[in-house]
Design a protein around this motif. Structure first.
Motif, PDB file in Angstrom:
ATOM      1  N   PHE A  35      30.455  -0.782  -3.777  1.00  0.00           N
ATOM      2  CA  PHE A  35      29.621  -0.162  -3.151  1.00  0.00           C
ATOM      3  C   PHE A  35      30.055   1.023  -2.191  1.00  0.00           C
ATOM      4  CE2 PHE A  35      26.971   0.306   0.780  1.00  0.00           C
ATOM      5  CZ  PHE A  35      25.748   1.166   0.401  1.00  0.00           C
ATOM      6  N   TYR A  36      31.214   0.298  -1.430  1.00  0.00           N
ATOM      7  CA  TYR A  36      31.830   1.122  -0.094  1.00  0.00           C
ATOM      8  C   TYR A  36      32.474   2.316  -0.990  1.00  0.00           C
ATOM      9  CZ  TYR A  36      34.148   2.253   4.132  1.00  0.00           C
ATOM     10  OH  TYR A  36      34.681   3.061   5.233  1.00  0.00           O
ATOM     11  N   ASN A  37      33.256   2.193  -2.246  1.00  0.00           N
ATOM     12  CA  ASN A  37      34.126   3.087  -2.661  1.00  0.00           C
ATOM     13  C   ASN A  37      33.332   4.253  -3.629  1.00  0.00           C
ATOM     14  OD1 ASN A  37      36.361   2.337  -1.315  1.00  0.00           O
ATOM     15  ND2 ASN A  37      36.844   0.721  -2.672  1.00  0.00           N
ATOM     16  N   TYR A  38      32.312   3.645  -4.031  1.00  0.00           N
ATOM     17  CA  TYR A  38      31.586   4.499  -5.286  1.00  0.00           C
ATOM     18  C   TYR A  38      29.940   4.699  -4.926  1.00  0.00           C
ATOM     19  CZ  TYR A  38      35.674   3.307  -7.766  1.00  0.00           C
ATOM     20  OH  TYR A  38      37.032   3.074  -8.203  1.00  0.00           O
ATOM     21  N   GLN A  39      29.066   4.046  -4.440  1.00  0.00           N
ATOM     22  CA  GLN A  39      27.835   4.346  -4.067  1.00  0.00           C
ATOM     23  C   GLN A  39      27.417   4.830  -2.664  1.00  0.00           C
ATOM     24  OE1 GLN A  39      26.606   0.501  -5.499  1.00  0.00           O
ATOM     25  NE2 GLN A  39      26.653   1.161  -7.439  1.00  0.00           N
ATOM     26  N   ARG A  40      27.779   4.363  -1.805  1.00  0.00           N
ATOM     27  CA  ARG A  40      27.523   4.827  -0.485  1.00  0.00           C
ATOM     28  C   ARG A  40      27.348   6.456  -0.329  1.00  0.00           C
ATOM     29  NH1 ARG A  40      31.634   6.145   3.233  1.00  0.00           N
ATOM     30  NH2 ARG A  40      33.473   4.985   2.167  1.00  0.00           N
ATOM     31  N   PHE A  41      26.455   6.884   0.618  1.00  0.00           N
ATOM     32  CA  PHE A  41      26.549   8.613   0.949  1.00  0.00           C
ATOM     33  C   PHE A  41      27.083   8.284   2.269  1.00  0.00           C
ATOM     34  CE2 PHE A  41      22.948   7.835  -1.964  1.00  0.00           C
ATOM     35  CZ  PHE A  41      23.201   8.935  -2.855  1.00  0.00           C
ATOM     36  N   GLN A  42      27.972   9.478   2.543  1.00  0.00           N
ATOM     37  CA  GLN A  42      28.497   9.838   3.789  1.00  0.00           C
ATOM     38  C   GLN A  42      28.322  11.119   4.411  1.00  0.00           C
ATOM     39  OE1 GLN A  42      32.577   9.154   3.972  1.00  0.00           O
ATOM     40  NE2 GLN A  42      32.274   7.099   4.707  1.00  0.00           N
ATOM     41  N   ALA A  43      27.994  11.353   5.446  1.00  0.00           N
ATOM     42  CA  ALA A  43      27.767  12.702   6.232  1.00  0.00           C
ATOM     43  C   ALA A  43      28.998  13.482   6.096  1.00  0.00           C
ATOM     44  CB  ALA A  43      27.211  12.474   7.614  1.00  0.00           C
ATOM     45  N   LYS A  44      30.062  12.829   6.283  1.00  0.00           N
ATOM     46  CA  LYS A  44      31.553  13.664   6.098  1.00  0.00           C
ATOM     47  C   LYS A  44      31.771  14.226   4.781  1.00  0.00           C
ATOM     48  CE  LYS A  44      34.619   9.960   6.267  1.00  0.00           C
ATOM     49  NZ  LYS A  44      35.764   9.128   6.757  1.00  0.00           N
ATOM     50  N   LEU A  45      31.254  13.695   3.857  1.00  0.00           N
ATOM     51  CA  LEU A  45      31.354  14.087   2.451  1.00  0.00           C
ATOM     52  C   LEU A  45      30.337  14.930   1.795  1.00  0.00           C
ATOM     53  CD1 LEU A  45      32.782  10.983   0.690  1.00  0.00           C
ATOM     54  CD2 LEU A  45      33.958  12.758   1.845  1.00  0.00           C
ATOM     55  N   LYS A  46      29.271  15.558   2.797  1.00  0.00           N
ATOM     56  CA  LYS A  46      28.188  16.260   2.540  1.00  0.00           C
ATOM     57  C   LYS A  46      27.191  15.514   1.827  1.00  0.00           C
ATOM     58  CE  LYS A  46      31.342  20.497   2.299  1.00  0.00           C
ATOM     59  NZ  LYS A  46      31.710  21.558   1.491  1.00  0.00           N
ATOM     60  N   GLN A  47      26.759  14.436   2.344  1.00  0.00           N
ATOM     61  CA  GLN A  47      25.970  13.681   1.862  1.00  0.00           C
ATOM     62  C   GLN A  47      26.198  13.247   0.315  1.00  0.00           C
ATOM     63  OE1 GLN A  47      23.853  11.774   3.546  1.00  0.00           O
ATOM     64  NE2 GLN A  47      24.457  12.777   5.490  1.00  0.00           N
ATOM     65  N   ARG A  48      27.524  13.201  -0.018  1.00  0.00           N
ATOM     66  CA  ARG A  48      27.783  12.807  -1.460  1.00  0.00           C
ATOM     67  C   ARG A  48      28.453  11.360  -1.497  1.00  0.00           C
ATOM     68  NH1 ARG A  48      31.457  17.742  -3.535  1.00  0.00           N
ATOM     69  NH2 ARG A  48      30.308  19.133  -2.535  1.00  0.00           N
ATOM     70  N   MET A  49      28.253  10.581  -2.724  1.00  0.00           N
ATOM     71  CA  MET A  49      28.978   9.565  -2.900  1.00  0.00           C
ATOM     72  C   MET A  49      30.437   9.638  -2.880  1.00  0.00           C
ATOM     73  SD  MET A  49      26.519   7.359  -5.388  1.00  0.00           S
ATOM     74  CE  MET A  49      26.356   8.729  -6.415  1.00  0.00           C
ATOM     75  N   PRO A  50      31.088   8.868  -2.551  1.00  0.00           N
ATOM     76  CA  PRO A  50      32.614   9.266  -2.630  1.00  0.00           C
ATOM     77  C   PRO A  50      33.239   9.481  -4.081  1.00  0.00           C
ATOM     78  CG  PRO A  50      32.321   7.276  -1.350  1.00  0.00           C
ATOM     79  CD  PRO A  50      30.984   7.726  -1.756  1.00  0.00           C
ATOM     80  N   ILE A  51      32.739   8.808  -5.186  1.00  0.00           N
ATOM     81  CA  ILE A  51      33.121   9.163  -6.282  1.00  0.00           C
ATOM     82  C   ILE A  51      32.728  10.652  -6.716  1.00  0.00           C
ATOM     83  CG2 ILE A  51      30.821   8.187  -7.483  1.00  0.00           C
ATOM     84  CD1 ILE A  51      34.678   7.810  -8.761  1.00  0.00           C
ATOM     85  N   GLU A  52      31.460  11.091  -6.319  1.00  0.00           N
ATOM     86  CA  GLU A  52      31.023  12.433  -6.541  1.00  0.00           C
ATOM     87  C   GLU A  52      31.946  13.535  -5.746  1.00  0.00           C
ATOM     88  OE1 GLU A  52      27.277  12.389  -5.155  1.00  0.00           O
ATOM     89  OE2 GLU A  52      25.970  12.040  -6.784  1.00  0.00           O
ATOM     90  N   TYR A  53      32.286  12.952  -4.744  1.00  0.00           N
ATOM     91  CA  TYR A  53      33.422  14.099  -3.924  1.00  0.00           C
ATOM     92  C   TYR A  53      34.678  14.088  -4.486  1.00  0.00           C
ATOM     93  CZ  TYR A  53      35.559  16.060   0.265  1.00  0.00           C
ATOM     94  OH  TYR A  53      36.465  16.490   0.908  1.00  0.00           O
ATOM     95  N   ARG A  54      35.144  13.071  -5.130  1.00  0.00           N
ATOM     96  CA  ARG A  54      36.542  13.125  -5.676  1.00  0.00           C
ATOM     97  C   ARG A  54      36.224  13.869  -6.879  1.00  0.00           C
ATOM     98  NH1 ARG A  54      36.470   6.744  -5.873  1.00  0.00           N
ATOM     99  NH2 ARG A  54      36.484   6.687  -3.440  1.00  0.00           N
ATOM    100  N   HIS A  55      35.192  13.561  -7.824  1.00  0.00           N
ATOM    101  CA  HIS A  55      35.001  14.534  -9.015  1.00  0.00           C
ATOM    102  C   HIS A  55      34.864  16.170  -8.575  1.00  0.00           C
ATOM    103  CE1 HIS A  55      34.430  11.492 -12.234  1.00  0.00           C
ATOM    104  NE2 HIS A  55      34.241  10.569 -11.173  1.00  0.00           N
ATOM    105  N   ALA A  56      34.413  16.415  -7.653  1.00  0.00           N
ATOM    106  CA  ALA A  56      34.251  17.710  -7.144  1.00  0.00           C
ATOM    107  C   ALA A  56      35.594  18.373  -6.661  1.00  0.00           C
ATOM    108  CB  ALA A  56      33.248  17.984  -6.096  1.00  0.00           C
ATOM    109  N   LEU A  57      36.405  17.570  -6.208  1.00  0.00           N
ATOM    110  CA  LEU A  57      37.605  18.011  -5.758  1.00  0.00           C
ATOM    111  C   LEU A  57      38.633  17.905  -6.863  1.00  0.00           C
ATOM    112  CD1 LEU A  57      38.558  15.872  -2.513  1.00  0.00           C
ATOM    113  CD2 LEU A  57      37.912  17.881  -2.943  1.00  0.00           C
TER     114      LEU A  57
END
Length: 59
Positions: A35-57
């Motif tokens: 959950f922490y690595n793949y599903q939670r939303f984070q403000a510092k990642l522009k309200q994306r899940m970490p996995i979405e952010y990694r894919h965007a990078l």
């Protein structure tokens, strides 16, 4: 992320708990880590899940 060595060390530590309780606890930890690595939303990642952010990078 928790590495396999940490998980293995956890299982080898002599606890007062039974193995069933340790396995259940380990299962809950793995669910939380997923959950922490793949599903939670984070403000510092522009309200994306970490996995979405990694894919965007990567794109």
């Amino acid at each position: 992320m928790i590495k396999a060595e940490v998980v293995q060390a956890y299982l080898e530590v002599p606890h007062a708990h039974t193995r069933v309780v340790r396995v259940r606890s380990l299962h809950l930890w793995k669910k939380y880590i997923y959950f922490y690595n793949y599903q939670r939303f984070q403000a510092k990642l522009k309200q994306r899940m970490p996995i979405e952010y990694r894919h965007a990078l990567a794109a």
